[in-house]
Design an enzyme around this catalytic site. Sequence first.
Site, short mmCIF file in Angstrom:
data_model
loop_
_atom_site.label_atom_id
_atom_site.label_comp_id
_atom_site.label_asym_id
_atom_site.label_seq_id
_atom_site.Cartn_x
_atom_site.Cartn_y
_atom_site.Cartn_z
N GLU A 114 0.81 -1.10 0.04
CA GLU A 114 0.00 -0.27 0.57
C GLU A 114 0.95 0.99 -0.24
O GLU A 114 2.79 1.54 0.02
CB GLU A 114 -0.90 -0.33 0.87
CG GLU A 114 -1.85 -0.84 1.42
CD GLU A 114 -2.71 -1.66 2.21
OE1 GLU A 114 -3.71 0.08 2.42
OE2 GLU A 114 -3.08 -1.61 2.99
N HIS A 241 -9.58 9.08 2.63
CA HIS A 241 -8.84 7.91 1.45
C HIS A 241 -8.69 8.63 0.81
O HIS A 241 -10.16 8.81 0.28
CB HIS A 241 -10.00 6.43 2.02
CG HIS A 241 -9.04 5.40 1.53
ND1 HIS A 241 -8.94 5.34 -0.20
CD2 HIS A 241 -8.14 3.99 1.95
CE1 HIS A 241 -8.22 4.22 0.19
NE2 HIS A 241 -8.19 3.71 1.17
N ARG A 287 -0.78 8.42 2.03
CA ARG A 287 -2.28 9.11 1.62
C ARG A 287 -2.92 10.70 1.18
O ARG A 287 -3.07 10.77 0.74
CB ARG A 287 -2.94 8.31 2.14
CG ARG A 287 -3.30 7.32 2.12
CD ARG A 287 -4.30 6.61 3.41
NE ARG A 287 -4.73 5.05 2.85
CZ ARG A 287 -4.73 4.19 3.63
NH1 ARG A 287 -5.45 4.81 4.70
NH2 ARG A 287 -4.76 3.34 3.57
N HIS A 348 -11.71 9.25 6.33
CA HIS A 348 -11.42 7.87 6.46
C HIS A 348 -10.77 7.05 8.03
O HIS A 348 -11.36 6.47 8.38
CB HIS A 348 -10.68 7.30 5.12
CG HIS A 348 -9.84 6.09 5.41
ND1 HIS A 348 -11.18 5.37 5.39
CD2 HIS A 348 -9.19 5.38 5.98
CE1 HIS A 348 -10.32 4.02 5.62
NE2 HIS A 348 -9.28 3.93 5.81
N ARG A 383 -1.20 9.40 8.88
CA ARG A 383 -1.19 7.57 9.23
C ARG A 383 -0.44 6.78 8.36
O ARG A 383 -0.97 7.26 7.45
CB ARG A 383 -2.46 6.31 10.00
CG ARG A 383 -2.44 5.23 10.13
CD ARG A 383 -3.96 5.05 10.70
NE ARG A 383 -4.81 5.11 8.49
CZ ARG A 383 -5.01 4.01 8.40
NH1 ARG A 383 -4.97 2.82 9.08
NH2 ARG A 383 -6.00 4.51 7.53
C1 SIN Z 1 -7.22 0.44 2.50
O1 SIN Z 1 -7.31 -1.04 2.24
O2 SIN Z 1 -6.86 0.93 1.51
C2 SIN Z 1 -7.76 0.75 4.03
C3 SIN Z 1 -6.45 0.42 4.72
C4 SIN Z 1 -6.13 1.41 5.64
O3 SIN Z 1 -7.06 2.43 6.27
O4 SIN Z 1 -5.24 1.31 6.50
#
Ligand code: SIN
Length: 532
Positions: A114, A241, A287, A348, A383
């Site tokens: 991610e 998000h 993010r 989010h 975060r």
């Molecule tokens: C996601 O799957 O993008 C969300 C996971 C997260 O917020 O850490």
Amino acid sequence: MSKFYDAIVVGSGIAGLSFALKIAEAGHRVAIITKKNSADSNTNYAQGGIAAVTSQTDDVDMHVADTLDAGDGLCDEHVVREILKDGAASIDELARRGVAFTQLDDGRVSLGKEGGHSKRRILHVKDVTGKAIEQALIFGITESANIDVLEHHFAIELITASKVRKAREGAPDDKVLGVYALNSMTDQVETYAASAVLLATGGIGQVYQFTTNPSIATGDGIAMAYRAGVEIRNMEFTQFHPTALYANDSDRFLISEAVRGEGAILRNFAGEAFMGRYDRRKDLAPRDIVARAIDSEMKQSGAPHVWLDARGESAEVIRDRFPNIYDHCAALGIHLEKDMIPVVPAAHYLCGGVKTNLNSETSLQGLYACGEVACTGLHGANRLASNSLLEAVVMATRGAEALKRYLSKAEPESFELPDWKDGDLRDSDERVILSHNLDELKRTLWDYVAIVRTTKRLQRARTRIQNLEREINEYYWNFKVDESLLQLRNMILVAGLIIDCALQRKESRGLHYTLDYPNKCERAEDTKVSKI
Ligand code: SIN
């Protein structure tokens, strides 16, 4: 007449359930207070997974470096190290409790990627990780003879020594003595006494018009803690998000960042893969950067959303890795192997919250906080994706150890707690005002306190929220309380705390970006709000 427990846990997500299990396993009596069913929590909605160092090619130093980088200078490095070093042990614990993390064909665990992570390190159960963890923990809870689950109970207020005897609020002898909770099935407010209380109430996404969070995310724990004089910090850092599914109504279904981790890319309305213009990590930048880039693309073009293009993969591959997302989109006529997904940012995750130390202890004796409601110093100003489920498990373990030590010394109060006094027993005949106020609150936060801020917009928002606060307080004192009134009161309070912290921060850092102070201050400092 109050009922006594060794510990009361408010909230039933990963943090609350993990903590409750550990306290109960040590032989203590625990009540879990939850305003809906025990399975309704933010945890359930976590698609991506849980970040932990479990591979030979990764190490904790790299995970620490990625977390510090995403946190933009505001993480507490000691806290980051302490939490992240327990990643592998926490995964083992969840596996022991029955969480079946997805494996590759050769038997190795499947690791996702991610934004902001330099390595593949996200353990997951397909794209329903939160749900799988929640189910395993709930199974443990139902097996335990030491845990009472009080569903449909809304925790209204912490009962503290300063409220029932002459201790001074915030003084060292002030401590938590229990909780008043509205039983929504009987409409009665019940009194629960306890040696300790854990707040595990999750986040605040519902104060915004558009959020990936479920309806329970209304900041109840933060509001209760604030009213009890507990220190709250860094509330300005709401994480948006980047990729929630765009819809004409206010629903914002999450399209996991892991989809970009597997190669999907963002495109604007002209078809351009634009992220390269914003960050060298492109679509897998942290993010805050991706959400701001999307916001800027939408503002420049006037388009209502951007596109997420996952067409490089076959339907089988996408369906196997992301069955939940695939099916949800397919039901709306979006087929990921041939159609692009319309996406927009949505509120989010809250990186600030109730300040705790590494034992999950707050500034009020006997009060613990864990999970999204808490601010440990791990996330800093932004975060790192999938660090939150890990934080919840590690801090539940640390908090439970600290609580066991506390319980071994705590002397139960010998007097009966006073019953709740309802201001007035009348039901309001103007409930429509509550729904108007809720609407105004959500729009105000979305329009004035979202991804790009200015001092003027924040001040405007503050004036509106102050008006709402006056009105809701009048309601609170004049009518019989019910869940929607209590919830709105908490949301308005939390909105005010977000704005107060945002106005304190005279710089742009991480998730807080203001046109009036576009640069970072040399020294990174926390913002703080406290009633005393
Ligand atoms: C996601 O799957 O993008 C969300 C996971 C997260 O917020 O850490």
